[in-house]
Scaffold this motif. Structure first.
Motif, PDB file in Angstrom:
ATOM      1  N   GLN A 141      -3.895  28.473  -6.877  1.00 37.05           N
ATOM      2  CA  GLN A 141      -4.616  28.937  -8.062  1.00 37.05           C
ATOM      3  C   GLN A 141      -6.019  29.423  -7.711  1.00 37.05           C
ATOM      4  OE1 GLN A 141      -3.159  29.011 -11.418  1.00 37.05           O
ATOM      5  NE2 GLN A 141      -1.537  29.014  -9.879  1.00 37.05           N
ATOM      6  N   LYS A 142      -6.562  28.909  -6.617  1.00 36.98           N
ATOM      7  CA  LYS A 142      -7.893  29.324  -6.172  1.00 36.98           C
ATOM      8  C   LYS A 142      -7.829  30.478  -5.180  1.00 36.98           C
ATOM      9  CE  LYS A 142      -9.624  24.664  -6.764  1.00 36.98           C
ATOM     10  NZ  LYS A 142      -9.191  23.418  -6.216  1.00 36.98           N
ATOM     11  N   THR A 143      -6.839  30.433  -4.286  1.00 33.69           N
ATOM     12  CA  THR A 143      -6.780  31.407  -3.189  1.00 33.69           C
ATOM     13  C   THR A 143      -5.763  32.522  -3.407  1.00 33.69           C
ATOM     14  OG1 THR A 143      -5.087  30.198  -1.954  1.00 33.69           O
ATOM     15  CG2 THR A 143      -7.402  29.574  -1.564  1.00 33.69           C
ATOM     16  N   GLY A 144      -4.800  32.306  -4.307  1.00 32.04           N
ATOM     17  CA  GLY A 144      -3.730  33.279  -4.508  1.00 32.04           C
ATOM     18  C   GLY A 144      -2.619  33.158  -3.483  1.00 32.04           C
ATOM     19  N   ASN A 145      -2.737  32.196  -2.571  1.00 24.59           N
ATOM     20  CA  ASN A 145      -1.739  32.002  -1.524  1.00 24.59           C
ATOM     21  C   ASN A 145      -1.342  30.540  -1.438  1.00 24.59           C
ATOM     22  OD1 ASN A 145      -1.771  34.746  -0.384  1.00 24.59           O
ATOM     23  ND2 ASN A 145      -3.878  34.232   0.145  1.00 24.59           N
ATOM     24  N   CYS A 146      -0.095  30.326  -1.116  1.00 27.12           N
ATOM     25  CA  CYS A 146       0.402  28.962  -0.926  1.00 27.12           C
ATOM     26  C   CYS A 146       0.005  28.472   0.463  1.00 27.12           C
ATOM     27  CB  CYS A 146       1.925  28.954  -1.078  1.00 27.12           C
ATOM     28  SG  CYS A 146       2.644  27.303  -0.963  1.00 27.12           S
ATOM     29  N   ILE A 147      -0.347  27.203   0.551  1.00 24.44           N
ATOM     30  CA  ILE A 147      -0.712  26.626   1.847  1.00 24.44           C
ATOM     31  C   ILE A 147       0.504  26.342   2.720  1.00 24.44           C
ATOM     32  CG2 ILE A 147      -2.844  25.620   0.962  1.00 24.44           C
ATOM     33  CD1 ILE A 147      -1.371  22.868   1.061  1.00 24.44           C
ATOM     34  N   ILE A 148       1.687  26.292   2.112  1.00 25.48           N
ATOM     35  CA  ILE A 148       2.911  26.046   2.868  1.00 25.48           C
ATOM     36  C   ILE A 148       3.347  27.371   3.485  1.00 25.48           C
ATOM     37  CG2 ILE A 148       5.308  25.273   2.761  1.00 25.48           C
ATOM     38  CD1 ILE A 148       4.502  23.703   0.194  1.00 25.48           C
ATOM     39  N   LYS A 149       3.563  27.382   4.771  1.00 27.22           N
ATOM     40  CA  LYS A 149       3.953  28.598   5.480  1.00 27.22           C
ATOM     41  C   LYS A 149       5.454  28.566   5.740  1.00 27.22           C
ATOM     42  CE  LYS A 149      -0.285  29.800   5.396  1.00 27.22           C
ATOM     43  NZ  LYS A 149      -0.664  30.355   4.129  1.00 27.22           N
ATOM     44  N   ASP A 150       6.198  29.191   4.855  1.00 32.18           N
ATOM     45  CA  ASP A 150       7.643  29.296   5.021  1.00 32.18           C
ATOM     46  C   ASP A 150       8.121  30.598   4.399  1.00 32.18           C
ATOM     47  OD1 ASP A 150       7.678  28.834   2.273  1.00 32.18           O
ATOM     48  OD2 ASP A 150       8.477  26.817   2.416  1.00 32.18           O
ATOM     49  N   GLU A 151       9.408  30.741   4.225  1.00 30.73           N
ATOM     50  CA  GLU A 151       9.980  32.013   3.769  1.00 30.73           C
ATOM     51  C   GLU A 151       9.782  32.277   2.274  1.00 30.73           C
ATOM     52  OE1 GLU A 151      13.684  33.103   6.349  1.00 30.73           O
ATOM     53  OE2 GLU A 151      13.619  30.901   6.159  1.00 30.73           O
ATOM     54  N   ALA A 152       9.318  31.299   1.528  1.00 35.95           N
ATOM     55  CA  ALA A 152       9.074  31.505   0.100  1.00 35.95           C
ATOM     56  C   ALA A 152       7.961  32.521  -0.138  1.00 35.95           C
ATOM     57  CB  ALA A 152       8.722  30.187  -0.584  1.00 35.95           C
ATOM     58  N   ASN A 153       6.964  32.540   0.722  1.00 34.05           N
ATOM     59  CA  ASN A 153       5.812  33.423   0.519  1.00 34.05           C
ATOM     60  C   ASN A 153       6.201  34.895   0.479  1.00 34.05           C
ATOM     61  OD1 ASN A 153       3.852  31.300   0.396  1.00 34.05           O
ATOM     62  ND2 ASN A 153       4.130  31.057   2.593  1.00 34.05           N
ATOM     63  N   GLU A 154       7.070  35.314   1.380  1.00 38.04           N
ATOM     64  CA  GLU A 154       7.537  36.708   1.391  1.00 38.04           C
ATOM     65  C   GLU A 154       8.311  37.041   0.111  1.00 38.04           C
ATOM     66  OE1 GLU A 154      10.678  39.475   3.861  1.00 38.04           O
ATOM     67  OE2 GLU A 154       9.653  37.872   4.956  1.00 38.04           O
TER      68      GLU A 154
END
Length: 180
Positions: A55-68
């Motif tokens: 909510q602050k950064t616009g990016n999830c801190i978890i690095k996996d395939e969900a982000n793409e």
């Protein structure tokens, strides 16, 4: 021409919900739309931690395939979810992706139209209510979008079984073709 993202959430190869998505895609492409399909099968998607960092950064801190996948969701005009219905609810993979899509909440998302394709072994009148209600809860968080259509394919247990039902396959095709 719309940019359509179809997300197939079944882990089973040749699943009935995935076949419904293919029918929808054919209809949408026949209408001239651009369609991208993502299958959650074999994707590494971790559970949301509820930290709200996104909510602050616009990016999830978890690095996996969900982000793409979330990035593709934000850029799509239309999102289509295809899910098997287990215990009167969407697949766990779909629910996990919806939870992880929190970065889209504050983003300049383009999607306005949501479609839902469902298959289930059970064929009672209320079989799909929980799945629809669960997706409606997610949709309520994105005030610029709404559920535009569903396909409810009940009574299918075995893989590829839905192909034998020309009526439900036609329904998926026509729903895809109906997108304006």
């Amino acid at each position: 021409m719309k940019n359509i993202l179809v997300i197939s959430t079944s882990e089973r190869l040749n699943s009935n919900s995935d076949i419904l998505s293919d029918g929808f895609i054919k209809g949408a492409r026949d209408k001239g739309h651009k369609v991208d399909k993502v299958s959650l099968s074999n994707k590494v998607i971790s559970f949301c931690r509820g930290c709200l960092s996104c909510q602050k950064t616009g990016n999830c801190i978890i690095k996996d395939e969900a982000n793409e996948i979330i990035d593709k969701m934000i850029e799509a005009d239309v999102i289509v979810f295809a899910t098997p219905v287990y215990f009167f609810e969407m697949s766990g993979q779909m629910k996990t992706l919806l939870d992880r899509s929190n970065p889209a909440f504050n983003a300049d998302y383009k999607f306005k139209d949501i479609y839902l394709l469902m298959s289930a072994a059970d064929n009672e009148e209320d079989t799909f209510d929980g799945t629809i209600q669960g997706l409606q809860g997610w949709i309520r968080c994105f005030e610029n979008c709404s559920l535009k259509g569903t396909v409810k394919a009940g009574g299918f247990t075995n893989p590829k079984e839905v192909v034998q039902n020309s009526e439900v396959m036609k329904e998926a095709y026509l729903l895809g073709k109906s997108i304006l």
